[in-house]
Design a protein around this motif. Structure first.
Motif, PDB file in Angstrom:
ATOM      1  N   UNK A  65      44.847 -58.005   2.904  1.00  0.00           N
ATOM      2  CA  UNK A  65      46.080 -58.646   2.062  1.00  0.00           C
ATOM      3  C   UNK A  65      46.849 -59.450   2.840  1.00  0.00           C
ATOM      4  N   UNK A  66      46.752 -59.600   3.900  1.00  0.00           N
ATOM      5  CA  UNK A  66      47.785 -60.641   4.815  1.00  0.00           C
ATOM      6  C   UNK A  66      47.281 -61.952   4.448  1.00  0.00           C
ATOM      7  N   UNK A 125      41.501 -53.033   3.695  1.00  0.00           N
ATOM      8  CA  UNK A 125      42.465 -53.355   2.816  1.00  0.00           C
ATOM      9  C   UNK A 125      44.120 -53.926   3.177  1.00  0.00           C
ATOM     10  N   UNK A 126      44.260 -53.033   4.355  1.00  0.00           N
ATOM     11  CA  UNK A 126      45.736 -53.256   4.829  1.00  0.00           C
ATOM     12  C   UNK A 126      45.746 -54.674   5.650  1.00  0.00           C
ATOM     13  N   UNK A 157      54.131 -53.167  13.692  1.00  0.00           N
ATOM     14  CA  UNK A 157      53.388 -52.990  12.523  1.00  0.00           C
ATOM     15  C   UNK A 157      52.263 -53.854  12.380  1.00  0.00           C
ATOM     16  N   UNK A 158      52.405 -55.063  12.921  1.00  0.00           N
ATOM     17  CA  UNK A 158      51.396 -56.046  12.492  1.00  0.00           C
ATOM     18  C   UNK A 158      50.199 -56.063  13.748  1.00  0.00           C
ATOM     19  N   UNK A 214      49.096 -62.876  16.376  1.00  0.00           N
ATOM     20  CA  UNK A 214      49.611 -62.445  15.096  1.00  0.00           C
ATOM     21  C   UNK A 214      51.037 -62.007  15.285  1.00  0.00           C
ATOM     22  N   UNK A 216      53.298 -57.199   3.252  1.00  0.00           N
ATOM     23  CA  UNK A 216      52.563 -56.958   4.944  1.00  0.00           C
ATOM     24  C   UNK A 216      53.114 -55.756   5.732  1.00  0.00           C
ATOM     25  N   UNK A 217      54.582 -55.322   5.023  1.00  0.00           N
ATOM     26  CA  UNK A 217      55.240 -54.361   5.762  1.00  0.00           C
ATOM     27  C   UNK A 217      55.893 -55.074   7.014  1.00  0.00           C
ATOM     28  N   UNK A 268      54.302 -47.902   4.238  1.00  0.00           N
ATOM     29  CA  UNK A 268      53.656 -48.316   5.227  1.00  0.00           C
ATOM     30  C   UNK A 268      52.698 -49.416   5.179  1.00  0.00           C
ATOM     31  N   UNK A 269      51.898 -49.557   6.148  1.00  0.00           N
ATOM     32  CA  UNK A 269      51.126 -50.907   6.189  1.00  0.00           C
ATOM     33  C   UNK A 269      50.050 -50.900   5.049  1.00  0.00           C
ATOM     34  N   UNK A 270      49.650 -49.736   4.549  1.00  0.00           N
ATOM     35  CA  UNK A 270      48.581 -49.540   3.524  1.00  0.00           C
ATOM     36  C   UNK A 270      49.118 -49.932   2.301  1.00  0.00           C
ATOM     37  N   UNK A 271      50.614 -49.403   1.822  1.00  0.00           N
ATOM     38  CA  UNK A 271      51.182 -49.654   0.588  1.00  0.00           C
ATOM     39  C   UNK A 271      52.818 -50.029   0.935  1.00  0.00           C
ATOM     40  N   UNK A 272      53.373 -51.203   0.759  1.00  0.00           N
ATOM     41  CA  UNK A 272      54.685 -51.255   0.851  1.00  0.00           C
ATOM     42  C   UNK A 272      55.308 -52.412  -0.020  1.00  0.00           C
TER      43      UNK A 272
END
Ligand code: SF4
Ligand code: SF4
Ligand code: SF4
Ligand code: SF4
Ligand code: SF4
Lengths: 147, 501
Positions: B437-438, B433-434, B27-28, B55, A12-13, A51-55
């Motif tokens: 995936x959570x 997608x970001x 970041x969340x 969150x 999740x970064x 980053x949030x997209x890939x970490x």
């Protein structure tokens, strides 16, 4: 041996692994005190990259034939024969950072001595794995893929 | 920048004594409320986009955060409540229909809270579910009027298809598109392990769920998205979606931005195109037309799949349910007006339809009066908040209950009601997608299963207290219910006596 594997598709970064690693390696074991009061400041032994997209959380592979141990000029960097854990004997480390230069994964950080993952050998339970909110870290003897 | 006429709804309160500037909140939050300032030395927040999804609160490692209602008083006015003024300002700005997510938050009466359950004392024994068998297995499907058997006891003639569930709780329709694949997969995994059903909604079936088709209810809705032979044949049950409790009488609209490659494949529509479900099925303008579609679906599946018809609870619900039963539906789902949604026009959500409690009671009574109650199974939907609501629904006549919001809450949903924005911070109502995936299905299916196991236990406990050891003896057993604070008329529709009677 059991190692920590990172599943980047679930990461999740949030970097809570860093927070809890740092706290596990503090004197007080209290997050707020560890971050705000302790001298010298403790540090996290793993780094989340991306980053949030890939970490992904990058931590020591505890290599079979560790380059860091080979390079260490004082014998501070040791691979425990019984457990396979590669760790720094802080009283012997002079902070020359030869290990940092040779680690192929960039898993050693600078400090007054070399700072690296010791798989939480004191507790036997990796703090990063325990506190990852999305099970993006697994502690297993198998590779991440077979798990 | 134009002036915003609407004050923010929440304050983000950070305890700076505890904040360690780890940046997790930064970041969340997909609404980008938190940010670093002074070169990372402090974390600040602008709460104007905060939706109170928690969150950041739940993930903050030092519990430094809290979200509070932002107080900004208007001059008191019982008629022009701030909400109406704010909605007018929003529409004055956008010129659009107001949209909302989730079920109506309006304080309409909740009849579950006005009904009390019975328990045994002296004259009949209660049953301890930990010591004695307690049956909550639920069987859905059209039951034959009579069972003919040969001398050896083998049934003669065909038994209509039946679905055996290990719990009276099934997961309601939520399409891939409105929720993420990970959310749908979590429900599918939970349905399989619990011995119940999940529902694909009208979004088609994603190939990743092919292991779970035995537990899938597939919908045929007005847009007919993703409907093909395998889709129908692989499912456990087919559901014709006529209406939805949160938005009776109107269709659906999944904006093109949410139609990515995967959604487009599952729905069988071009990528990036809006997925529009018309308000009516254009081939169903009468009960006779409905009969034809039911017949076609049964033909397409060799009569092996029960066909359900899902309708929204509206004024004439009892007559409509009777019509659906006569049109050949094996199962009828009634969705009350408090039911959830991924997106609905606010005015429809908050003003159209009737409560499930009244609709269910009326439909059950009507089917009994007409002597056709056993020919269909009744599913109740539209907001079950706890196991007691389920027990009351079954006593009012439901065979099983469709739940969606409760399992979503188990997966992290905080009812922030902004599903329609596609920015769900919990990875549920989003396709980014970001964010998706959570939601790790390996964690979430366990949480959903825990919830249903807990409810199953509670249901057994309440049944035991009433001296009932099989859910079949509870079904439609309105003597187990008493009203509290209800009018004669309400009691009459619910078919129950008042407390003390
Ligand atoms: S705690 Fe887990 S999810 Fe968060 S950054 Fe670390 S590995 Fe990724
Ligand atoms: S620090 Fe680097 S070289 Fe040393 S054991 Fe870990 S991964 Fe291997
Ligand atoms: S195993 Fe322990 S020392 Fe190693 S990275 Fe995780 S928390 Fe840090
Ligand atoms: S997550 Fe909590 S501790 Fe971390 S920066 Fe935000 S408020 Fe501070
Ligand atoms: S929107 Fe959610 S994550 Fe963002 S600040 Fe508000 S409560 Fe926190």
């Amino acid at each position: 041996m059991k190692r920590v594997y990172a599943k980047e598709e679930l990461c999740l970064n949030c970097r809570l692994c860093e927070v809890y690693c740092k706290t596990a390696h503090s004197h007080s074991k209290d997050i707020v005190t560890a971050y705000k009061k302790e001298e010298p400041a403790p540090s996290a032994r793993l780094r989340v990259s991306g980053d949030n997209h890939l970490s992904v959380a990058i931590n020591c592979r505890h290599c079979e034939n560790p380059k860091c141990v080979e390079a260490c000029i004082t014998g501070a960097m040791t691979k425990d024969k019984a457990t396979g854990i590669v760790y720094v004997n802080e009283s012997k480390c002079i902070g020359c950072m030869s290990c940092l230069a040779v680690c192929p994964f960039g898993c050693i950080q600078t400090g007054s001595f070399a700072v690296k993952c010791d798989l939480c050998r004191e507790t036997g339970e990796p703090a990063c794995v325990k506190n990852c909110p999305n099970r993006a870290l697994v502690y297993t003897a198998l590779g991440g893929e077979q798990e | 920048m134009s002036v915003n006429y609407i004050p923010r709804r929440f304050d983000i309160v950070r305890d700076n004594e505890r904040c360690v500037q780890c940046g997790c909140c930064v970041r969340q939050c997909s609404n980008e409320c938190h940010y670093f300032a002074e070169g990372g030395k402090i974390v600040l927040a602008d709460a104007s986009a905060c939706v109170a999804c928690h969150r950041c609160v739940d993930l903050c490692p030092t519990s430094a955060l809290s979200i509070q209602k932002h107080v900004c008083d208007y001059r008191e006015n019982a008629n022009w409540a701030p909400q109406y003024q704010q909605e007018i300002c929003r529409q004055a700005q956008t010129g659009g229909v107001l949209l909302s997510g989730m079920g109506t938050p309006k304080p309409y009466p909740i009849y579950w809270d006005k009904m009390l359950l019975n328990a045994s004392q002296v004259t009949n024994p209660s049953i301890d579910p930990l010591r004695e068998p307690m049956e909550i297995r639920t069987i859905l499907g059209r039951k034959p009027r009579q069972l003919e058997v040969d001398a050896a006891g083998n049934p003669l003639g065909e038994m209509p298809p039946q679905i055996i569930l290990e719990t009276p709780i099934i997961f309601s329709a939520m399409s891939f598109g409105s929720i993420s694949l990970n959310a749908q997969k979590s429900l599918a995994m939970a349905a399989k392990n619990l011995g119940t059903l999940f529902n694909t909604g009208e979004g088609g079936l994603h190939p990743d769920l092919s292991d779970y088709t035995d537990y899938a209810v597939v919908q045929v809705a007005s847009g007919r998205f993703g409907v093909h032979k395998d889709y129908l044949e692989n499912a456990r049950m087919i559901e014709i979606k006529i209406g939805q409790g949160a938005k009776p009488g109107i269709g659906g609209h999944l904006p093109g931005e949410k139609v990515n490659v995967e959604v487009s494949n599952a729905r069988m529509i071009p990528e990036g195109s809006d997925a529009i479900s018309p308000a009516p099925h254009h081939d169903i303008y009468s009960i006779e037309d409905l009969r034809q579609l039911i017949w076609s679906l049964k033909q397409a599946t060799q009569g092996k799949k029960p066909v359900s018809v899902k309708i929204a609870a509206v004024h004439n619900v009892a007559a409509i349910v009777s019509g659906c039963a006569r049109a050949g539906a094996d199962i009828i789902a009634i969705d009350g007006f408090r039911g959830g949604t991924g997106a609905a026009p606010t005015r429809i959500r908050d003003n159209v339809g009737i409560p499930i409690e009244l609709a269910l009671a009326a439909a059950d009574a009507r089917l009994r009066d007409e002597g056709i109650r056993s020919e269909v199974s009744l599913l109740a939907a539209g907001s079950f908040r706890c196991s007691a609501d389920i027990v009351k629904a079954i006593a009012l006549g439901a065979d099983a209950c469709y739940c969606a919001s409760a399992p979503l809450i188990a997966m992290g949903c905080h009812m922030c009601q902004t599903c329609h924005t596609g920015k769900c911070n919990w990875g549920i109502a989003t396709q980014r997608p970001e964010l998706t995936k959570r939601l790790n299905p390996d964690i979430m299916h366990e949480r959903v299963e825990n919830l249903i196991h807990a409810w199953n236990h509670e249901i057994k406990e309440m049944m035991g207290g009433m001296g009932i050891n099989s859910i079949d003896s509870l079904r439609g057993n309105r003597l187990m219910l008493r009203g509290i604070g209800l009018s004669e008329k309400e009691l009459q529709i619910l078919g129950i006596k008042h407390a003390g009677e």
